[in-house]
Enzyme design. Structure first.
Site, PDB file in Angstrom:
ATOM      1  N   ASN A 203     -45.343  15.783 154.788  1.00  0.00           N
ATOM      2  CA  ASN A 203     -44.480  17.069 154.854  1.00  0.00           C
ATOM      3  C   ASN A 203     -43.215  15.657 154.978  1.00  0.00           C
ATOM      4  O   ASN A 203     -42.633  15.127 156.065  1.00  0.00           O
ATOM      5  CB  ASN A 203     -44.199  18.044 155.928  1.00  0.00           C
ATOM      6  CG  ASN A 203     -44.985  19.083 156.304  1.00  0.00           C
ATOM      7  OD1 ASN A 203     -46.203  19.344 155.227  1.00  0.00           O
ATOM      8  ND2 ASN A 203     -45.850  20.048 156.917  1.00  0.00           N
TER       9      ASN A 203
ATOM     10  N   ASP B 114     -40.064  17.616 155.478  1.00  0.00           N
ATOM     11  CA  ASP B 114     -39.432  18.481 156.530  1.00  0.00           C
ATOM     12  C   ASP B 114     -38.742  17.260 157.985  1.00  0.00           C
ATOM     13  O   ASP B 114     -39.561  16.744 157.589  1.00  0.00           O
ATOM     14  CB  ASP B 114     -39.125  19.979 156.766  1.00  0.00           C
ATOM     15  CG  ASP B 114     -40.830  20.077 157.362  1.00  0.00           C
ATOM     16  OD1 ASP B 114     -41.152  19.888 158.705  1.00  0.00           O
ATOM     17  OD2 ASP B 114     -41.569  20.870 157.231  1.00  0.00           O
TER      18      ASP B 114
ATOM     19  N   HIS C 196     -45.060  11.369 152.565  1.00  0.00           N
ATOM     20  CA  HIS C 196     -44.691  11.670 151.845  1.00  0.00           C
ATOM     21  C   HIS C 196     -42.521  10.624 151.434  1.00  0.00           C
ATOM     22  O   HIS C 196     -41.996  11.763 151.061  1.00  0.00           O
ATOM     23  CB  HIS C 196     -44.679  13.212 150.706  1.00  0.00           C
ATOM     24  CG  HIS C 196     -46.028  12.485 150.930  1.00  0.00           C
ATOM     25  ND1 HIS C 196     -46.985  13.804 150.158  1.00  0.00           N
ATOM     26  CD2 HIS C 196     -46.645  11.771 149.951  1.00  0.00           C
ATOM     27  CE1 HIS C 196     -48.002  13.253 150.012  1.00  0.00           C
ATOM     28  NE2 HIS C 196     -48.375  12.212 150.173  1.00  0.00           N
TER      29      HIS C 196
HETATM   30  C1  BJW Z   1     -51.017  28.067 155.677  1.00  0.00           C
HETATM   31  C2  BJW Z   1     -50.284  28.689 156.248  1.00  0.00           C
HETATM   32  C3  BJW Z   1     -49.606  28.742 157.204  1.00  0.00           C
HETATM   33  C4  BJW Z   1     -50.223  28.980 154.137  1.00  0.00           C
HETATM   34  N1  BJW Z   1     -50.471  28.032 158.570  1.00  0.00           N
HETATM   35  N2  BJW Z   1     -51.691  26.977 156.757  1.00  0.00           N
HETATM   36  C5  BJW Z   1     -56.607  10.811 142.400  1.00  0.00           C
HETATM   37  C6  BJW Z   1     -57.397  11.735 141.954  1.00  0.00           C
HETATM   38  C7  BJW Z   1     -56.433  12.537 141.038  1.00  0.00           C
HETATM   39  C8  BJW Z   1     -55.105  12.464 141.498  1.00  0.00           C
HETATM   40  C9  BJW Z   1     -54.845  10.997 142.293  1.00  0.00           C
HETATM   41  C10 BJW Z   1     -55.418   9.933 142.905  1.00  0.00           C
HETATM   42  N3  BJW Z   1     -54.578   9.445 142.975  1.00  0.00           N
HETATM   43  C11 BJW Z   1     -53.855   9.420 143.496  1.00  0.00           C
HETATM   44  C12 BJW Z   1     -53.300  10.383 141.967  1.00  0.00           C
HETATM   45  C13 BJW Z   1     -52.389  11.351 141.360  1.00  0.00           C
HETATM   46  C14 BJW Z   1     -51.249  11.917 142.260  1.00  0.00           C
HETATM   47  C15 BJW Z   1     -52.191  12.907 142.861  1.00  0.00           C
HETATM   48  O1  BJW Z   1     -52.706  12.868 143.662  1.00  0.00           O
HETATM   49  N4  BJW Z   1     -52.712  14.071 142.012  1.00  0.00           N
HETATM   50  C16 BJW Z   1     -53.218  15.556 142.189  1.00  0.00           C
HETATM   51  C17 BJW Z   1     -52.031  16.412 142.294  1.00  0.00           C
HETATM   52  C18 BJW Z   1     -54.041  15.716 140.659  1.00  0.00           C
HETATM   53  N5  BJW Z   1     -50.412  11.305 143.560  1.00  0.00           N
HETATM   54  C19 BJW Z   1     -49.698  10.241 143.154  1.00  0.00           C
HETATM   55  O2  BJW Z   1     -49.139  10.471 142.298  1.00  0.00           O
HETATM   56  C20 BJW Z   1     -49.143   9.610 144.454  1.00  0.00           C
HETATM   57  N6  BJW Z   1     -49.093   8.471 144.311  1.00  0.00           N
HETATM   58  C21 BJW Z   1     -49.966   7.558 143.788  1.00  0.00           C
HETATM   59  O3  BJW Z   1     -51.186   7.957 143.172  1.00  0.00           O
HETATM   60  O4  BJW Z   1     -49.162   5.420 143.296  1.00  0.00           O
HETATM   61  C22 BJW Z   1     -50.641   5.672 142.736  1.00  0.00           C
HETATM   62  C23 BJW Z   1     -49.393   3.945 142.785  1.00  0.00           C
HETATM   63  C24 BJW Z   1     -50.080   2.816 142.469  1.00  0.00           C
HETATM   64  C25 BJW Z   1     -49.646   1.776 142.464  1.00  0.00           C
HETATM   65  C26 BJW Z   1     -48.276   1.496 142.214  1.00  0.00           C
HETATM   66  C27 BJW Z   1     -47.369   3.102 142.000  1.00  0.00           C
HETATM   67  C28 BJW Z   1     -48.090   4.042 141.720  1.00  0.00           C
HETATM   68  C29 BJW Z   1     -47.960  10.279 144.752  1.00  0.00           C
HETATM   69  C30 BJW Z   1     -47.889  11.378 145.926  1.00  0.00           C
HETATM   70  C31 BJW Z   1     -46.267  12.245 146.620  1.00  0.00           C
HETATM   71  C32 BJW Z   1     -47.471  14.029 146.562  1.00  0.00           C
HETATM   72  N7  BJW Z   1     -45.283  14.269 146.887  1.00  0.00           N
HETATM   73  C33 BJW Z   1     -45.129  15.744 146.652  1.00  0.00           C
HETATM   74  C34 BJW Z   1     -43.526  16.037 146.145  1.00  0.00           C
HETATM   75  C35 BJW Z   1     -43.291  15.450 147.808  1.00  0.00           C
HETATM   76  C36 BJW Z   1     -41.915  15.534 147.045  1.00  0.00           C
HETATM   77  C37 BJW Z   1     -41.331  16.830 147.471  1.00  0.00           C
HETATM   78  O5  BJW Z   1     -41.134  17.406 148.751  1.00  0.00           O
HETATM   79  O6  BJW Z   1     -40.533  17.498 146.774  1.00  0.00           O
HETATM   80  O7  BJW Z   1     -45.973  15.650 148.394  1.00  0.00           O
HETATM   81  S1  BJW Z   1     -46.335  17.101 145.797  1.00  0.00           S
HETATM   82  C38 BJW Z   1     -46.260  18.342 147.862  1.00  0.00           C
HETATM   83  O8  BJW Z   1     -47.903  17.854 147.878  1.00  0.00           O
HETATM   84  C39 BJW Z   1     -45.886  17.670 148.747  1.00  0.00           C
HETATM   85  C40 BJW Z   1     -46.569  17.455 149.660  1.00  0.00           C
HETATM   86  O9  BJW Z   1     -47.411  16.690 150.209  1.00  0.00           O
HETATM   87  C41 BJW Z   1     -48.665  17.212 147.973  1.00  0.00           C
HETATM   88  C42 BJW Z   1     -48.888  17.875 149.169  1.00  0.00           C
HETATM   89  O10 BJW Z   1     -49.329  19.252 149.744  1.00  0.00           O
HETATM   90  P1  BJW Z   1     -50.085  20.321 150.625  1.00  0.00           P
HETATM   91  O11 BJW Z   1     -48.734  20.336 151.659  1.00  0.00           O
HETATM   92  O12 BJW Z   1     -51.141  20.482 150.305  1.00  0.00           O
HETATM   93  O13 BJW Z   1     -49.066  21.536 150.089  1.00  0.00           O
HETATM   94  P2  BJW Z   1     -49.701  22.786 150.000  1.00  0.00           P
HETATM   95  O14 BJW Z   1     -49.245  23.826 149.174  1.00  0.00           O
HETATM   96  O15 BJW Z   1     -50.760  22.459 148.724  1.00  0.00           O
HETATM   97  O16 BJW Z   1     -51.070  23.505 150.676  1.00  0.00           O
HETATM   98  C43 BJW Z   1     -50.152  24.580 151.562  1.00  0.00           C
HETATM   99  C44 BJW Z   1     -51.960  25.464 152.446  1.00  0.00           C
HETATM  100  O17 BJW Z   1     -51.011  26.059 153.394  1.00  0.00           O
HETATM  101  C45 BJW Z   1     -52.857  25.646 151.581  1.00  0.00           C
HETATM  102  O18 BJW Z   1     -53.765  25.051 151.933  1.00  0.00           O
HETATM  103  C46 BJW Z   1     -52.001  27.587 152.329  1.00  0.00           C
HETATM  104  O19 BJW Z   1     -53.309  28.285 151.801  1.00  0.00           O
HETATM  105  C47 BJW Z   1     -51.702  26.602 153.773  1.00  0.00           C
HETATM  106  N8  BJW Z   1     -51.255  27.548 154.570  1.00  0.00           N
HETATM  107  N9  BJW Z   1     -49.196  29.271 154.886  1.00  0.00           N
HETATM  108  C48 BJW Z   1     -50.831  26.509 157.949  1.00  0.00           C
HETATM  109  N10 BJW Z   1     -48.998  30.109 157.914  1.00  0.00           N
END
Ligand code: BJW
Ligand code: ZN
Length: 251
Positions: free
Chosen positions: A105, A107, A122
């Site tokens: 997160n 936040d 992140h």
């Molecule tokens: C509840 C609830 C309640 C609801 N109680 N629970 C391997 C495979 C495929 C792709 C890739 C890979 N490796 C890398 C990639 C590419 C990419 C990636 O992963 N893409 C996928 C999406 C396919 N990754 C990247 O690009 C990363 N960088 C990278 O790989 O660099 C390589 C590199 C190498 C060398 C040089 C240069 C580069 C970077 C990723 C950065 C992600 N950033 C974000 C945005 C941050 C800024 C912002 O906030 O604006 O981070 S994306 C967004 O997703 C944010 C989050 O931290 C992240 C994860 O999301 P999260 O926390 O899981 O949220 P949700 O919404 O998905 O889930 C919420 C959950 O809560 C749900 O399950 C609900 O059910 C639950 N919930 N209410 C408890 N009350």
């Protein structure tokens, strides 16, 4: 509060018997504080396309639009408070040893709950970074800095090199902070148990921490009201909101 289920009692026993625990949180842990998640119903990605806002290319194309979105999220956070899950986690960490909290997160709710030690993978919504020289900067106020555009939009500039400041978060295609990532993977590899709260587990390399821990023999406990990428590998699955399920788990 819900009655403690058999699953919850088993998770509790597992956590209290584990010497080394990694807690891995995502947007869902902050949902009950009023912070939107990314991928669920009402999630940020349902309204905004990540490639338009959360990539270096998007920032280069339209920094004002990106800053408006992050400014809106900063303001939203100012009216949010840590919830029962953040508080229970912070208290638990203060009471016992061997717990590492790793969050995706951006936040500041774990910090505001009094969490003693936190690995942020992140970045932070409340830090800026220079898009030119990379220096970290305290979050600017939106009206700070000279204007650099013909349309009069005020955008913050780096005091050192004059390039645009950008939000201090990790966008798609960017590297995660290498030290924090390496330490998180190391702790995961040493853990006896991982408590995963509120993440779909879809974004790598952060999501791989849980798989690393499991490969090294850790038990996986998932707390989430919805489906996640970890459901197939979880030893215990607690279905419901973190604010209800986490406090009794750690009491
Ligand atoms: C509840 C609830 C309640 C609801 N109680 N629970 C391997 C495979 C495929 C792709 C890739 C890979 N490796 C890398 C990639 C590419 C990419 C990636 O992963 N893409 C996928 C999406 C396919 N990754 C990247 O690009 C990363 N960088 C990278 O790989 O660099 C390589 C590199 C190498 C060398 C040089 C240069 C580069 C970077 C990723 C950065 C992600 N950033 C974000 C945005 C941050 C800024 C912002 O906030 O604006 O981070 S994306 C967004 O997703 C944010 C989050 O931290 C992240 C994860 O999301 P999260 O926390 O899981 O949220 P949700 O919404 O998905 O889930 C919420 C959950 O809560 C749900 O399950 C609900 O059910 C639950 N919930 N209410 C408890 N009350
Ligand atoms: Zn600079």
């Amino acid at each position: 509060m819900r009655a403690v289920s058999g699953e919850s009692a088993a998770a509790r026993a597992l956590l209290s018997g584990a010497h080394r625990v990694v807690v891995f949180t995502g947007a869902g842990v902050s949902a009950e504080s009023g912070v939107p998640t990314f991928r669920g119903p009402g999630g940020l990605w349902k309204t905004f396309r990540p490639e338009q806002l959360a990539t270096p290319k998007a920032f280069a194309r339209d920094p004002r639009l990106v800053w408006e979105w992050y400014g809106w999220r900063r303001e939203l956070l100012a009216s949010c408070r840590p919830n029962l899950a953040h508080v229970a986690l912070a208290r638990w960490m203060l009471q016992r040893e061997g717990v590492t909290l790793v969050t995706q997160n951006v936040d500041d709710l774990h910090e505001r709950a009094g969490t003693p030690e936190l690995m942020k993978l992140h970045g932070s919504l409340f830090e800026d970074r220079c898009s030119g020289c990379g220096r970290a900067a305290a979050a600017h106020r939106r009206t700070d800095g000279p204007t650099d555009r013909d349309d009069g939009t005020m955008l913050p500039l780096c005091p050192e090199c004059g390039a645009l400041l950008r939000p201090g978060v990790v966008w798609f295609g960017e590297m995660l902070p290498p030290d924090a990532l390496a330490r998180a993977y190391q702790r995961a590899g040493e853990a006896n148990a991982v408590l995963v709260i509120g993440t779909t587990g879809a974004v790598y390399p952060a999501a791989g921490i849980v798989h690393e821990a499991r490969a090294e023999g850790a038990a996986i406990i998932v707390v989430d009201p919805g489906q996640t990428e970890y459901d197939a590998v979880a030893d215990i699955r607690l279905t419901g909101p973190a604010g209800e399920l986490v406090p009794p788990l750690l009491a």
